[in-house]
Write a protein that holds these residues in place. Structure first.
Motif, mmCIF file in Angstrom:
data_model
loop_
_atom_site.group_PDB
_atom_site.id
_atom_site.type_symbol
_atom_site.label_atom_id
_atom_site.label_comp_id
_atom_site.label_asym_id
_atom_site.label_seq_id
_atom_site.Cartn_x
_atom_site.Cartn_y
_atom_site.Cartn_z
ATOM 1 N N GLU A 43 1.061 -1.111 -0.091
ATOM 2 C CA GLU A 43 0.089 -0.012 -0.129
ATOM 3 C C GLU A 43 0.999 1.072 -0.013
ATOM 4 O O GLU A 43 1.445 1.526 1.133
ATOM 5 N N ALA A 44 1.142 1.840 -0.959
ATOM 6 C CA ALA A 44 2.151 2.826 -1.448
ATOM 7 C C ALA A 44 1.749 4.276 -0.830
ATOM 8 O O ALA A 44 2.610 5.164 -0.759
ATOM 9 N N GLY A 45 0.381 4.504 -0.720
ATOM 10 C CA GLY A 45 -0.067 5.886 -0.155
ATOM 11 C C GLY A 45 -1.403 6.147 -0.392
ATOM 12 O O GLY A 45 -1.990 5.248 -0.759
ATOM 13 N N PHE A 46 -1.604 7.323 -0.072
ATOM 14 C CA PHE A 46 -3.269 7.735 -0.355
ATOM 15 C C PHE A 46 -3.076 8.892 -1.341
ATOM 16 O O PHE A 46 -3.225 10.064 -0.986
ATOM 17 N N PRO A 47 -3.226 8.637 -2.559
ATOM 18 C CA PRO A 47 -2.884 9.559 -3.647
ATOM 19 C C PRO A 47 -3.559 10.899 -3.735
ATOM 20 O O PRO A 47 -3.012 11.714 -3.988
ATOM 21 N N ILE A 48 -4.767 11.023 -3.202
ATOM 22 C CA ILE A 48 -5.420 12.055 -2.983
ATOM 23 C C ILE A 48 -5.166 13.073 -2.007
ATOM 24 O O ILE A 48 -5.515 14.398 -1.996
ATOM 25 N N SER A 49 -4.274 12.364 -1.033
ATOM 26 C CA SER A 49 -4.060 13.353 0.236
ATOM 27 C C SER A 49 -3.083 14.551 -0.184
ATOM 28 O O SER A 49 -3.310 15.472 0.607
ATOM 29 N N ALA A 67 5.410 -6.781 -6.671
ATOM 30 C CA ALA A 67 4.271 -6.596 -5.875
ATOM 31 C C ALA A 67 2.952 -6.219 -6.441
ATOM 32 O O ALA A 67 3.143 -5.074 -7.291
ATOM 33 N N VAL A 68 2.072 -6.425 -6.000
ATOM 34 C CA VAL A 68 0.821 -5.486 -6.396
ATOM 35 C C VAL A 68 0.989 -4.092 -5.787
ATOM 36 O O VAL A 68 1.406 -4.054 -4.385
ATOM 37 N N VAL A 69 0.540 -2.904 -6.347
ATOM 38 C CA VAL A 69 0.821 -1.640 -5.685
ATOM 39 C C VAL A 69 -0.789 -1.054 -5.631
ATOM 40 O O VAL A 69 -1.597 -1.252 -6.597
ATOM 41 N N CYS A 70 -0.954 -0.819 -4.399
ATOM 42 C CA CYS A 70 -2.315 -0.327 -3.990
ATOM 43 C C CYS A 70 -2.273 1.123 -3.494
ATOM 44 O O CYS A 70 -1.373 1.642 -2.778
ATOM 45 N N GLY A 71 -3.332 1.902 -3.844
ATOM 46 C CA GLY A 71 -3.569 3.139 -3.212
ATOM 47 C C GLY A 71 -4.920 3.229 -2.599
ATOM 48 O O GLY A 71 -6.038 2.558 -3.156
#
Ligand code: KIV
Ligand code: ZN
Length: 511
Positions: A43-49, A67-71
């Motif tokens: 889980e690479a981050g919270f893109p809208i933040s 790896a799967v990259v998740c937002g």
């Protein structure tokens, strides 16, 4: 045997720990190491933040393979759009993680919405995200404090809408193991379509039960755990990955049905990297990765371990990559040996960085007879972050003693322009900090200051970590040197640079 999916949220929930801001390059470095460690989802981050978070997730998605990259996204279209745009370049697959609170207290006071509205939003958001990717995870935030009947309805409906992973967060770390295990079993019993989704768990450590709760959930049928390296995260942190993974491995008798694809020999290295880059010191007695985790002090224990290791050791230190201090190089080592050693340690540097760090290594080897692997890591972390820092450390001189007023002259550079200021203080460290404040014009409060020796020996590098506050912003900083005043100045400057860089994040948890 079922695969236990390891979902690492060090770069998202871990980075939400107060003061743990990481820059883009640091995030990429951690993400790369997470792949070497073998995690399944990052889980690479919270893109809208913030624009910075968006860029970092996108860079990780486009550079990190394996790896799967998740937002993360709230249950609103603009968040989901941002999560998709940031994760879509991912080589190993992109995941969108939508969350929406379902507990009465969150719905009434935070969201000001009734159950039906929440259910509708949850379903609509999953359907909306589904147009982008099949890999949708949904989290009913504060699930462990949600009315179970409502939770079952939400889970059933989001699975119908297309969620393939349903995460059951213990958002405020309120649950205890037996209760949390019962909740996971109840979901399996009462949600008719649950077999179409993976049940995930995400536990916080407010009562010190995050790992115990996660393990109980795995016993009850969860097949994904969300966790962080060293257990860092919001407030008291998240479940610690190394503890979960090593428990499952060490107590195979109690977890015979699951296996995690983690390369456990990379655990120690990953822990050090995360600690170094976030500035969060690992407590010496921390399970698995603490400095004392494999140290036997009492004579009886030492004697027992020498006769048969397993008398007092349930994990072999090598299994988590703890090899003790290893001598690597000395002052006569050449550039080739230096480069080779870095490659063996899995450190990749550009040509420019290599030249710079080799110079620094030579300077260090002049002051210090033996250079250890840990010294190299400290030196490199200090060096490679420099170019991205607004203020760069140039030089320092100080005077102190029992009958003089401590004073320090610090010289810093900003975009090639150098400025020096002399200050006095309660001690040489205080004098340095005041000088740095005057040059950078950042007024701070020092919340925490720690120093530890990187290796043993009188010539050891001193590693200083500080926690600094400016207004509402908090940042951690780290610096090392054979001179502890210089290490203190570098750590402080590192934190000040982070404060300067910190972008104002949009209030992420409010709809
Ligand atoms: O703790 C929590 O509930 C979260 C969610 C966003 C999954 O971090
Ligand atoms: Zn969380």
């Amino acid at each position: 045997m079922d695969k236990l999916i390891i979902f690492d949220t060090t770069l998202r929930d871990g980075e939400q720990a107060p003061g743990a801001t990481l820059n883009e390059r640091e995030k990429i470095e951690i993400a790369r190491q997470l792949v070497t460690l073998g995690v399944d989802v990052i889980e690479a981050g919270f893109p809208i933040s913030s624009p910075g978070d968006f860029r970092a997730v996108k860079r990780i998605a486009s550079t990190v393979k394996g790896a799967v990259v998740c937002g993360l996204a709230r249950a609103v279209a603009k968040d989901i759009d941002a999560a998709y745009q940031a994760t879509k370049p991912a080589h190993g697959g992109a995941r969108i993680h939508v969350f929406l609170a379902t507990s009465k207290i969150h719905m009434q006071y935070k969201l000001k919405k009734a159950e039906d509205e929440i259910l509708r939003l949850a379903v609509e958001s999953v359907k909306y995200a589904k147009k982008y990717t099949g890999d949708i995870e949904f989290s009913p935030e504060d699930a462990s404090r949600t009315d179970p009947e409502f939770l079952f309805r939400v889970v059933e409906e989001v699975v119908k809408a297309g969620a393939v992973t349903v995460n059951i967060p213990d958002t405020v770390g309120y649950a205890y193991p037996a209760e949390y295990g019962t909740l996971i079993r109840a979901i399996r019993e009462h949600v008719p379509n649950i077999h179409r989704a993976v049940i995930s768990v995400h536990c916080h450590n407010d009562l010190g039960l995050a790992v115990a709760n996660s393990l109980e959930a795995v016993k009850s049928g969860a097949r994904q755990v969300e966790c962080t390296i060293n257990g860092i995260g919001e407030r008291a942190g998240n479940a610690s990955m190394e503890e979960i993974v090593m428990t499952i491995r060490t107590r195979r008798d109690s977890f015979p049905h699951v296996t995690a694809a983690i390369n456990t020999q990379e655990i120690y290295k990953t822990s050090r990297l995360v600690s170094k880059l976030t500035g969060f010191v690992v407590a010496p007695n921390k399970a698995i990765v603490g400095n004392n985790a494999f140290r036997h002090e009492s004579g009886i224990h030492q004697d027992g371990v020498m006769k048969k290791r397993q008398t007092y050791e349930i994990i072999a230190p090598e299994d988590v990559g703890f090899t003790g201090t290893s001598l690597v190089l000395g002052k006569h080592s050449g550039r080739h040996a230096f480069e080779k050693r870095l490659a063996e340690m899995g450190i990749r540097l550009s040509e420019k960085e290599l030249i710079r760090t080799f110079e620094k290594f030579k300077e260090l080897a002049d002051k210090k007879k033996n250079v250890y692997e840990e010294d190299l890591v400290s030196l490199i972390e200090d060096e490679i972050n420099k170019p991205s820092e607004v203020w760069q450390f140039d030089s320092l001189s100080y005077a102190s003693g029992t009958r003089v007023t401590p004073s320090a002259t610090v010289r810093l550079k900003k975009q090639g322009k150098s400025s020096a200021v002399t200050s006095t203080g309660d001690g040489p460290v205080d004098a340095c900090y005041k000088a740095i404040e005057k040059i950078t014009k950042v007024k701070t409060r020092l919340l925490d200051y720690r120093i530890e020796a990187v290796t043993s020996g009188k010539d050891a590098l001193g590693d200083v970590s500080v926690k600094v506050q400016a207004g509402k912003k908090v940042a951690m900083g780290r610096g090392s040197s054979t001179d502890v005043i210089e290490a203190s100045a570098k750590a402080f400057l590192n934190a000040v640079n982070k404060l300067v860089r910190q972008e104002k994040k949009a209030a992420p948890f409010h709809l």
